[in-house]
Design an enzyme around this catalytic site. Structure first.
Site, PDB file in Angstrom:
ATOM      1  N   TYR A   1      49.821  -0.856  65.726  1.00  0.00           N
ATOM      2  CA  TYR A   1      49.581   0.694  65.367  1.00  0.00           C
ATOM      3  C   TYR A   1      50.837   1.114  65.089  1.00  0.00           C
ATOM      4  O   TYR A   1      50.975   1.829  64.382  1.00  0.00           O
ATOM      5  CB  TYR A   1      48.684   1.193  66.195  1.00  0.00           C
ATOM      6  CG  TYR A   1      48.436   2.732  66.155  1.00  0.00           C
ATOM      7  CD1 TYR A   1      47.324   2.956  65.170  1.00  0.00           C
ATOM      8  CD2 TYR A   1      49.139   3.756  66.609  1.00  0.00           C
ATOM      9  CE1 TYR A   1      47.238   4.338  64.555  1.00  0.00           C
ATOM     10  CE2 TYR A   1      48.733   5.039  66.448  1.00  0.00           C
ATOM     11  CZ  TYR A   1      47.776   5.277  65.381  1.00  0.00           C
ATOM     12  OH  TYR A   1      47.342   6.614  64.966  1.00  0.00           O
TER      13      TYR A   1
ATOM     14  N   SER B   1      35.038  12.261  58.748  1.00  0.00           N
ATOM     15  CA  SER B   1      34.951  12.365  60.191  1.00  0.00           C
ATOM     16  C   SER B   1      36.419  12.854  60.753  1.00  0.00           C
ATOM     17  O   SER B   1      37.543  12.705  60.147  1.00  0.00           O
ATOM     18  CB  SER B   1      34.453  11.218  60.967  1.00  0.00           C
ATOM     19  OG  SER B   1      35.262  10.211  60.941  1.00  0.00           O
ATOM     20  N   GLY B   2      36.142  13.268  62.094  1.00  0.00           N
ATOM     21  CA  GLY B   2      37.558  13.539  62.762  1.00  0.00           C
ATOM     22  C   GLY B   2      38.535  14.602  62.050  1.00  0.00           C
ATOM     23  O   GLY B   2      37.906  15.512  61.602  1.00  0.00           O
TER      24      GLY B   2
ATOM     25  N   THR C   1      39.760  13.362  68.990  1.00  0.00           N
ATOM     26  CA  THR C   1      38.922  13.010  67.819  1.00  0.00           C
ATOM     27  C   THR C   1      38.491  11.435  68.313  1.00  0.00           C
ATOM     28  O   THR C   1      38.859  11.015  69.367  1.00  0.00           O
ATOM     29  CB  THR C   1      39.796  12.651  66.441  1.00  0.00           C
ATOM     30  OG1 THR C   1      40.809  11.609  66.691  1.00  0.00           O
ATOM     31  CG2 THR C   1      40.300  13.959  65.949  1.00  0.00           C
TER      32      THR C   1
ATOM     33  N   LYS D   1      52.537   3.061  61.932  1.00  0.00           N
ATOM     34  CA  LYS D   1      52.962   4.247  62.006  1.00  0.00           C
ATOM     35  C   LYS D   1      54.455   4.568  61.528  1.00  0.00           C
ATOM     36  O   LYS D   1      54.875   5.542  61.042  1.00  0.00           O
ATOM     37  CB  LYS D   1      52.522   5.002  63.135  1.00  0.00           C
ATOM     38  CG  LYS D   1      50.956   5.132  63.295  1.00  0.00           C
ATOM     39  CD  LYS D   1      50.506   5.841  62.114  1.00  0.00           C
ATOM     40  CE  LYS D   1      49.015   6.086  62.182  1.00  0.00           C
ATOM     41  NZ  LYS D   1      48.472   7.083  60.894  1.00  0.00           N
TER      42      LYS D   1
ATOM     43  N   ASP E   1      37.708   2.265  49.062  1.00  0.00           N
ATOM     44  CA  ASP E   1      38.302   1.404  49.841  1.00  0.00           C
ATOM     45  C   ASP E   1      40.099   1.708  49.521  1.00  0.00           C
ATOM     46  O   ASP E   1      40.373   1.054  48.260  1.00  0.00           O
ATOM     47  CB  ASP E   1      37.969   0.021  49.718  1.00  0.00           C
ATOM     48  CG  ASP E   1      39.020  -1.083  50.833  1.00  0.00           C
ATOM     49  OD1 ASP E   1      39.918  -0.176  51.354  1.00  0.00           O
ATOM     50  OD2 ASP E   1      38.774  -2.057  50.895  1.00  0.00           O
TER      51      ASP E   1
ATOM     52  N   VAL F   1      45.002  14.725  70.469  1.00  0.00           N
ATOM     53  CA  VAL F   1      44.153  15.389  69.801  1.00  0.00           C
ATOM     54  C   VAL F   1      42.599  14.963  69.855  1.00  0.00           C
ATOM     55  O   VAL F   1      42.567  13.559  69.762  1.00  0.00           O
ATOM     56  CB  VAL F   1      44.334  15.459  68.315  1.00  0.00           C
ATOM     57  CG1 VAL F   1      43.140  16.291  67.653  1.00  0.00           C
ATOM     58  CG2 VAL F   1      45.426  16.175  67.929  1.00  0.00           C
TER      59      VAL F   1
ATOM     60  N   ASP G   1      36.653   8.983  51.369  1.00  0.00           N
ATOM     61  CA  ASP G   1      36.478   7.915  52.805  1.00  0.00           C
ATOM     62  C   ASP G   1      35.512   6.984  52.281  1.00  0.00           C
ATOM     63  O   ASP G   1      34.882   6.880  51.269  1.00  0.00           O
ATOM     64  CB  ASP G   1      35.657   9.066  53.831  1.00  0.00           C
ATOM     65  CG  ASP G   1      35.750   8.406  55.060  1.00  0.00           C
ATOM     66  OD1 ASP G   1      36.464   8.776  56.005  1.00  0.00           O
ATOM     67  OD2 ASP G   1      35.249   7.300  55.437  1.00  0.00           O
TER      68      ASP G   1
END
Length: 279
Positions: free
Chosen positions: A155, A18-19, A190, A159, A63, A188, A39
């Site tokens: 997050y 997805s995305g 998504t 990153k 995973d 973006v 995925d």
């Protein structure tokens, strides 16, 4: 730098169901690449491959935080795809919550997904990629690997770590046939922010409000972002900004590396507020 020709070569994409991962898969398929799509969502992968042009694509449900499974997956991909030319890592999740709300368990979970999943698949596929005359690894980082906002500590931690891994790996491989690049998307459209996790301590309604407020700030269409990411990969670029917000944050953090949060705080006010109850 030799530009890559993906026709007949294999591109491996994580988070492909997805995305952004799905849009990158569609773009590469249109350009004649064979795809190995990874995925955890097997149904999503099946839906995607039914719409892809070309042949020879394979899907792999795994995973990425499972070390043993990932290295077994690498052998599986090599058996099905003799020439692994590009790796694009899109798999990841987000998390809302300030330091008083997130638990150590929640932070470790996000680091496992965003950092160790990226490291795992890269390390596992690198031997195959080094056998190619020219190959490229693209890691999707985030502007939050350049600027760390309030309310997004897990997050941003993950990153910044992916950014460090990417840059160090690029330097290690500078005399090899494999080049490494980081892509910094922002804005973006998504579903990552809307479908990401939030700390269990946050009222779900508050979390949804904060996520929706941030999502409203996004302007770049996923298909447009995918074209830019694929082009950066084929050109073997080391650093690419995607979306106007990314370019602005890049400039801002260069101009004022210790005070960039001031200009960012105001437009993000609702998106970082995970403590105010909804009346």
């Amino acid at each position: 730098m030799q530009r890559l020709d993906v026709r007949g070569k294999t591109s491996v994409i994580t988070g492909a169901a997805s995305g952004m991962g799905a849009e990158i898969a569609r773009e590469l398929a249109r350009r004649g690449a064979r795809l190995a799509l990874i995925d955890r969502n097997a149904d999503g992968l099946a839906t995607l491959t039914a719409d892809l042009v070309g042949a020879g694509h394979t899907t792999h449900s795994v995973d990425l935080t499972d070390d043993v499974a990932v290295f077994e997956l690498a052998s599986e991909i090599e058996a099905a795809h003799p020439h692994v030319q590009t790796l694009i890592t899109c798999a990841g999740s987000s998390m809302l919550g300030d330091i008083s709300q997130v638990t150590m368990e929640e932070m470790r979970w996000l680091m496992d997904v965003n950092l160790w999943g990226t490291v795992n698949i890269t390390q596992a596929l690198l031997p195959a990629m080094r056998r190619e005359r020219a190959a490229h690894i693209t890691h999707l980082v985030s502007i939050y690997g350049l600027a760390a906002p309030a309310g997004r500590i897990p997050y941003a931690m993950s990153k910044f770590a992916v950014r460090g891994f990417t840059e160090s790996l690029r330097h290690e491989l500078e005399r090899s046939s494999v080049t490494v690049g980081a892509v910094y998307p922002a804005g973006v459209k998504t579903g990552i922010i809307l479908h990401g996790r939030y700390a269990a301590a946050i009222d779900p309604a508050v979390a949804q409000r904060a996520a929706a407020a941030q999502a409203q700030m996004y302007h770049t269409e996923p298909a447009d972002a995918a074209k830019r990411i694929v082009e950066a990969t084929l050109r073997r670029k080391t650093r690419t900004m995607v979306g106007r917000e990314a370019r602005l944050v890049d400039i801002l953090t260069r101009l004022t590396p210790t005070h960039y949060w001031g200009p960012m705080r105001r437009p993000l006010r609702e998106a970082i507020d995970t403590t105010t109850p909804i009346a």
